[in-house]
Design a protein around this motif. Structure first.
Motif, PDB file in Angstrom:
ATOM      1  N   ARG A 294       0.851  -1.186   0.000  1.00 39.63           N
ATOM      2  CA  ARG A 294       0.000   0.000   0.000  1.00 39.63           C
ATOM      3  C   ARG A 294       0.892   1.243   0.000  1.00 39.63           C
ATOM      4  NH1 ARG A 294      -2.058   0.775   4.456  1.00 39.63           N
ATOM      5  NH2 ARG A 294      -1.027  -0.830   5.677  1.00 39.63           N
ATOM      6  N   SER A 297      -1.411   7.292  -3.042  1.00 39.82           N
ATOM      7  CA  SER A 297      -1.853   7.343  -4.439  1.00 39.82           C
ATOM      8  C   SER A 297      -1.116   8.385  -5.250  1.00 39.82           C
ATOM      9  CB  SER A 297      -3.358   7.623  -4.504  1.00 39.82           C
ATOM     10  OG  SER A 297      -4.100   6.586  -3.920  1.00 39.82           O
ATOM     11  N   GLN A 326      -0.374  -0.815  -4.598  1.00 37.21           N
ATOM     12  CA  GLN A 326      -1.785  -0.474  -4.436  1.00 37.21           C
ATOM     13  C   GLN A 326      -1.882   0.947  -3.879  1.00 37.21           C
ATOM     14  OE1 GLN A 326      -4.520  -2.185  -1.206  1.00 37.21           O
ATOM     15  NE2 GLN A 326      -4.891  -3.526  -2.964  1.00 37.21           N
ATOM     16  N   GLY A 327      -2.282   1.890  -4.753  1.00 38.34           N
ATOM     17  CA  GLY A 327      -2.393   3.277  -4.325  1.00 38.34           C
ATOM     18  C   GLY A 327      -3.623   3.512  -3.483  1.00 38.34           C
ATOM     19  N   GLN A 328      -3.447   4.181  -2.349  1.00 41.68           N
ATOM     20  CA  GLN A 328      -4.564   4.495  -1.465  1.00 41.68           C
ATOM     21  C   GLN A 328      -4.465   5.943  -1.016  1.00 41.68           C
ATOM     22  OE1 GLN A 328      -5.304   1.703   1.688  1.00 41.68           O
ATOM     23  NE2 GLN A 328      -5.022  -0.091   0.382  1.00 41.68           N
ATOM     24  N   ARG A 329      -5.574   6.656  -1.128  1.00 42.07           N
ATOM     25  CA  ARG A 329      -5.603   8.070  -0.737  1.00 42.07           C
ATOM     26  C   ARG A 329      -5.480   8.207   0.778  1.00 42.07           C
ATOM     27  NH1 ARG A 329      -6.885  11.464  -4.695  1.00 42.07           N
ATOM     28  NH2 ARG A 329      -7.817  10.624  -6.617  1.00 42.07           N
ATOM     29  N   LEU A 331      -2.830   7.955   2.592  1.00 43.83           N
ATOM     30  CA  LEU A 331      -1.673   7.318   3.207  1.00 43.83           C
ATOM     31  C   LEU A 331      -0.501   8.286   3.242  1.00 43.83           C
ATOM     32  CD1 LEU A 331      -1.476   3.678   1.791  1.00 43.83           C
ATOM     33  CD2 LEU A 331      -2.204   4.400   4.057  1.00 43.83           C
ATOM     34  N   ALA A 337       0.058  -4.921   2.521  1.00 42.61           N
ATOM     35  CA  ALA A 337      -1.366  -5.212   2.658  1.00 42.61           C
ATOM     36  C   ALA A 337      -1.536  -6.519   3.403  1.00 42.61           C
ATOM     37  CB  ALA A 337      -2.016  -5.286   1.286  1.00 42.61           C
TER      38      ALA A 337
END
Length: 338
Positions: A294, A297, A326-329, A331, A337
């Motif tokens: 992770r 993003s 895996q891009g996540q806003r 972070l 993960a």
């Protein structure tokens, strides 16, 4: 569409005021100007970067920046004229501040008093290197001795202090460049710019290159050393606001050799991201065949790397069958993960 937060109105002045003739410098080529009058040059800059845009579409903050020479080494009357032209636009509300570049030899109380009479916010010092041998071989004899004094005076007068460094100068190597970084950190600038040494036609460095007396650094050599230097600045909270020269057409036409890349900053950021990933995966051993990481993003391109080189590198290093970014806003730190 949101308005840009900040923009620069660049005004290029000919190579005047500098006491040195550095081997890497052909200022007329870099600035793209030669003998045009200051008044014309200033007017054209304002017309191009300010007056052609409706006020409600202009960036929220605009700054006039004088590039191309040692500003405080210019004759006093010329400094006053250039500053007064910029100040008129500050007073009219078109721009908000002024920045300029100079050399430590031309910093004293009188010169700083002059800058303080105008809306000068930022003074940048061209340091290049702190190593005497590198500086001497580059045509900047004893160029560092006045930098600590000048830096202190600039900060004491309340100006924002910037420092400009170069990597790959004649005689430079990784350890000398990183020592320059350490020495620069000790002077506590507000920000830093780092430029690669490029061979341009019309410079003394070009002549050395033709004779075989100078070998420019490759991109492969430059990026990891730059990454180490940037990490050192990050660790103490000093932002590196630029890496690499702006690709002016005249500069590109004169470019002969050296580690130029249109996205040099991105290459450095990707190398730093690879180091973060390596640390994370080392801590996560033993690893499954498929790993999902992770990442923020907005920085996913840095973690995957140019042409996914970071993904390829890590898969080979850890013998992974699959590695997914895996891009996540939201972070701010990377993680595996679950």
């Amino acid at each position: 569409m949101a308005r840009k937060q900040r923009s620069i109105v660049p005004i290029f002045i000919p190579h005047q005021g500098c006491p040195y003739r550095c081997v890497f410098c052909d200022q007329n080529e870099i600035s793209g100007v030669e003998h045009s009058e200051d008044a014309t040059r200033v007017r054209q800059a304002f017309e191009t970067y300010l007056f052609a845009t409706p006020p409600n579409r202009l960036p929220l903050k605009r700054e006039v920046a004088f590039y191309g020479g040692t500003f405080t080494g210019l004759p006093a009357v010329r400094q006053e004229f250039l500053l007064s032209q910029a100040q008129q636009q500050v007073d009219a509300g078109w721009v908000h501040s002024i920045r300029l570049s100079t050399h430590a030899d031309f910093i004293d109380a009188e010169k700083l008093d002059r800058l303080a009479r105008y809306s000068v916010k930022t003074v940048e010092l061209g340091v290049q290197s702190t190593d005497a041998g590198v500086l001497n071989r580059s045509g900047r004899i004893d160029a560092f001795c006045n930098v600590p004094r000048a830096a202190s005076m600039i900060r004491e007068r309340g100006f924002e202090l910037g420092m400009q460094l170069m990597i790959g100068l004649p005689g430079d190597d990784a350890s000398l460049f990183l020592q320059t970084v350490s020495d620069t950190i000790a002077l506590q600038p507000d920000f830093v710019r780092i430029y690669p040494t490029l061979v341009l036609r019309g410079t003394a460095l070009f002549e050395l290159y033709q004779k075989g007396d100078y070998t420019p650094w490759s991109l492969e050599r430059t990026v990891p050393v730059l990454a180490r230097g940037v990490r050192m600045f990050q660790d103490v909270g000093i932002p590196v606001i630029r890496i690499g020269l702006h690709p002016e057409p005249s500069m590109l036409e004169s470019l002969v050799a050296g580690p130029h890349h249109p996205a040099l900053r991105s290459l450095v950021d990707s190398r730093l991201a690879r180091e973060e990933l390596t640390t994370l995966l080392d801590q996560g051993r033993p690893l499954p065949e498929k790993v999902v990481v992770r990442v923020p993003s907005e920085r996913i391109s840095h973690y995957t790397g140019h042409q996914k080189e970071n993904v390829t590198y890590l898969k080979n290093r850890y013998a992974l069958g699959h590695l997914v970014m895996q891009g996540q806003r939201g972070l701010t730190a990377i993680g595996l993960a679950t």
